[in-house]
Design a protein around this motif. Structure first.
Motif, PDB file in Angstrom:
ATOM      1  N   ARG A  45       1.067  -1.082   0.179  1.00 26.66           N
ATOM      2  CA  ARG A  45      -0.044  -0.422  -0.164  1.00 26.66           C
ATOM      3  C   ARG A  45       1.020   0.991   0.127  1.00 26.66           C
ATOM      4  O   ARG A  45       0.321   2.324  -0.789  1.00 26.66           O
ATOM      5  N   THR A  74       0.356   4.291  -2.740  1.00 26.55           N
ATOM      6  CA  THR A  74      -0.483   5.191  -2.162  1.00 26.55           C
ATOM      7  C   THR A  74       1.117   6.384  -2.916  1.00 26.55           C
ATOM      8  O   THR A  74       0.383   7.250  -3.413  1.00 26.55           O
ATOM      9  N   SER A  92      -8.604  10.910   3.464  1.00 26.91           N
ATOM     10  CA  SER A  92      -7.368  10.403   2.715  1.00 26.91           C
ATOM     11  C   SER A  92      -6.316   9.714   3.531  1.00 26.91           C
ATOM     12  O   SER A  92      -5.416   9.236   3.826  1.00 26.91           O
ATOM     13  N   THR A 141      -6.470   7.813   6.604  1.00 27.00           N
ATOM     14  CA  THR A 141      -6.915   6.397   6.312  1.00 27.00           C
ATOM     15  C   THR A 141      -5.445   5.436   5.837  1.00 27.00           C
ATOM     16  O   THR A 141      -5.388   4.532   5.566  1.00 27.00           O
ATOM     17  N   ASP A 142      -4.192   6.925   5.098  1.00 23.63           N
ATOM     18  CA  ASP A 142      -2.898   6.010   5.050  1.00 23.63           C
ATOM     19  C   ASP A 142      -2.151   5.806   5.689  1.00 23.63           C
ATOM     20  O   ASP A 142      -1.101   6.400   5.747  1.00 23.63           O
ATOM     21  N   ILE A 188      -7.220   3.719  10.339  1.00 19.35           N
ATOM     22  CA  ILE A 188      -8.726   3.303   9.797  1.00 19.35           C
ATOM     23  C   ILE A 188      -9.501   3.404  10.610  1.00 19.35           C
ATOM     24  O   ILE A 188     -10.772   3.377  10.314  1.00 19.35           O
ATOM     25  N   ARG A 224      -9.402   7.961  -2.886  1.00 17.98           N
ATOM     26  CA  ARG A 224      -8.023   8.326  -2.514  1.00 17.98           C
ATOM     27  C   ARG A 224      -8.742   6.886  -0.256  1.00 17.98           C
ATOM     28  O   ARG A 224      -8.412   5.654  -0.621  1.00 17.98           O
ATOM     29  N   SER A 225      -9.769   7.746   0.140  1.00 12.18           N
ATOM     30  CA  SER A 225     -10.398   7.457   1.299  1.00 12.18           C
ATOM     31  C   SER A 225     -10.189   6.518   1.810  1.00 12.18           C
ATOM     32  O   SER A 225     -10.138   4.645   2.230  1.00 12.18           O
ATOM     33  N   ASN A 248      -8.077   3.023   0.663  1.00 10.97           N
ATOM     34  CA  ASN A 248      -7.653   3.232   1.607  1.00 10.97           C
ATOM     35  C   ASN A 248      -7.531   1.946   2.760  1.00 10.97           C
ATOM     36  O   ASN A 248      -6.968   1.352   2.810  1.00 10.97           O
ATOM     37  N   THR A 284      -7.906  -1.319   2.211  1.00 10.36           N
ATOM     38  CA  THR A 284      -6.334  -2.406   2.412  1.00 10.36           C
ATOM     39  C   THR A 284      -5.894  -2.888   3.720  1.00 10.36           C
ATOM     40  O   THR A 284      -5.302  -3.162   4.146  1.00 10.36           O
ATOM     41  N   THR A 329      -8.835  -0.163  -6.030  1.00 11.78           N
ATOM     42  CA  THR A 329      -9.288  -0.521  -4.757  1.00 11.78           C
ATOM     43  C   THR A 329     -10.316  -2.057  -5.026  1.00 11.78           C
ATOM     44  O   THR A 329     -10.029  -2.620  -3.857  1.00 11.78           O
TER      45      THR A 329
END
Length: 522
Positions: free
Chosen positions: A27, A31, A265, A268-269, A275, A304-305, A308, A311, A347
């Protein structure tokens, strides 16, 4: 081969035989790749140049007039004991720093304007002087890291945080803007702003009465407080923003929605506990709903959120699925913007790296039909992610799910065609998927049929070509597949290819099986 090279994409997997460290590595790699275009979508620093044609939150109160004073005269006026001269000097400095082109930031810093501005910030008896000083410092902080650092090192941050409580809404808004520019400079500057209790200062400012321009600036500041890694922001502080950010996802304003999504985003990354904090804020159904907007500036950070979040754990992925995420992702796989298709495919690939129930949900949402279209005619970066969605399914899916990919969704031909990709990593993804398919076919007694299908689709020729590939792992994988499934021995091969005599006449390929009706099955 190095471990990093051989596992470069395995991190997209979340369950089954793939470990979680690989998942995190994957991830992080993706990203970084996806973030390359992010600066076009969200500005980290903004200068208040006061042009009526721009949607600048703050407008000139009394009409812009050209600066008449020289820099030396401006500094002399600012150092005057006369309050009126102070104000004229300060306003002239701010106007000079508000030029749309080439503002003389370094020149003004060199003349010692920053400490004077910070002194004016503290003059609570003259709100307009405070405002002009705050505006000038905002524009200095919008520049390079060195220019921003100059503002920080003169201890501006605590004074700006104090001004968040000003009775003048314009002054409080300008303080928010300045703090946003400082926090947007990087992790170190961000943490200085957080350390001075900025979150305590901004949370009370958000209510139903907050003017829209002010709210936009606050949410933009919040997104910069969540941004940057190495290190990530102190989560106990950032966590306090999540309920507000989740509520803001119900805003009707595009800019507020976009910056709230960017903030989430960034949060959550990170690891699964962060998350989970976003999941607990009830943000997921709202993020999923935003995927159906027509506005790319909202779709990109919302996607993107969501990407993430999937994952994370299977349970976190289930929240996205339960919120109706899969039909929205299927829709985005048909989007006109290739970067959105790519992120939607990425995703989905993380969902197909989950459990078999989740793969079944992807199948039932009709997403493999869209993935086939992406494999056939999508942008290469999107094709690569779609290939991962297929390979992950061949790794984690049930035999029935995997057979469906070939028989019902006709994935095999466009999947095999990617063996001609220029990117060795993508070739290895397809080779891994093919190896998985052959392993399953072997268990089901369908190796011969699969070999025939792959050969008819040009796969054998492509694999043979790859045996000359410059990448060692690519040619070894190609050789292994051919050697294991296509090599029956030269003598036997020649005997099969030799014409057979039937009723006194030669017949070619007499032993080749005919295709059953309805296609080949395992």
């Amino acid at each position: 081969m190095s471990k990093a090279d051989s596992n470069s994409r395995q991190g997209s997997y979340k369950a089954n035989t793939i470990n979680t460290q690989d998942s995190r590595m994957r991830r992080h790699e993706v990203t970084i790749e996806l973030r390359k275009s992010k600066k076009e979508d969200q500005m980290f620093k903004r200068r208040n140049i006061n042009d009526e044609d721009l949607t600048s939150p703050l407008k000139e109160l009394n009409g812009q007039s050209p600066v008449q004073l020289s820099v030396d005269e401006i500094v002399a006026a600012m150092n005057s004991e006369d309050q009126e001269r102070q104000f004229i000097g300060m306003q002239s400095a701010r106007k000079m720093l508000s030029r749309e082109r080439n503002p003389p930031i370094d020149l003004m810093i060199g003349h010692g304007i920053v400490p004077i501005c910070i002194r004016f910030l503290q003059n609570a008896n003259n709100t307009m002087l405070q405002f002009e000083a705050a505006w000038a410092l905002t524009n200095i902080a919008s520049g390079t890291s060195d220019q921003t650092r100059c503002v920080i090192e003169h201890n501006a941050v605590p004074h700006f945080v104090a001004l968040l409580q000003s009775q003048s809404i314009n002054l409080a808004e300008q303080a928010v803007w300045a703090l946003g520019n400082i926090a947007g400079d990087g992790a170190a500057a961000r943490d200085i702003v957080i350390h001075h209790n900025v979150i305590d200062g901004i949370l009370p400012l958000i209510n139903n009465e907050t003017p829209l321009s002010f709210l936009r600036n606050i949410v933009w500041l919040m997104s910069n407080l969540c941004r940057n890694k190495n290190p990530s922001p102190p989560f106990e502080q950032v966590k306090r923003l999540l309920p507000v950010l989740s509520q803001l996802l119900q805003s009707q304003d595009i800019q507020v929605l976009a910056d709230a999504c960017w903030a989430l985003s960034y949060v959550t990354d990170d690891d699964n506990s962060k998350i989970q904090a976003v999941v607990d804020s009830d943000a997921v159904p709202r993020l999923v709903k935003l995927l159906q907007m027509d506005e790319p500036s909202i779709i990109v950070p919302a996607l993107r959120s969501v990407g993430n979040i999937v994952t994370g754990t299977d349970q976190q992925t289930d929240v996205v699925i339960a919120s109706g995420g899969l039909p929205r992702l299927g829709y985005l796989l048909q989007h006109s913007k290739s970067n959105i298709v790519k992120e939607a495919a990425w995703t989905v690939s993380n969902i197909t790296a989950g459990n078999q129930k989740q793969i079944q949900a992807v199948i039932q949402a009709g997403i493999f039909q869209q993935l086939r279209n992406v494999l056939e005619k999508g942008d290469f970066k999107a094709q690569k992610e779609a290939a991962w969605a297929v390979t992950n399914t061949t790794t984690s899916g049930t035999p029935e799910q995997i057979v469906d990919l070939i028989e019902k969704y006709k994935i095999l031909k466009p999947f095999i065609d990617l063996l001609e990709a220029k990117d060795p990593r993508t070739i290895k993804v397809v080779q891994t998927g093919l190896s998985n398919l052959f392993a399953l076919a072997e268990k089901l007694g369908g190796t011969e049929n699969l070999c025939l299908m792959v050969e008819e689709m040009g796969g054998l020729d492509k694999l043979e070509t790859l045996q000359q590939h410059e990448n060692e792992e690519v040619y070894k994988k190609a050789y292994a597949i051919i050697d294991t499934y296509f090599s029956t021995g030269e003598d036997e091969a020649e005997q099969e290819l030799a014409p057979q005599e039937v009723n006194g006449a030669l017949e070619f390929n007499a032993t080749q099986p005919k295709a059953p009706e309805g296609g080949y099955t395992f």
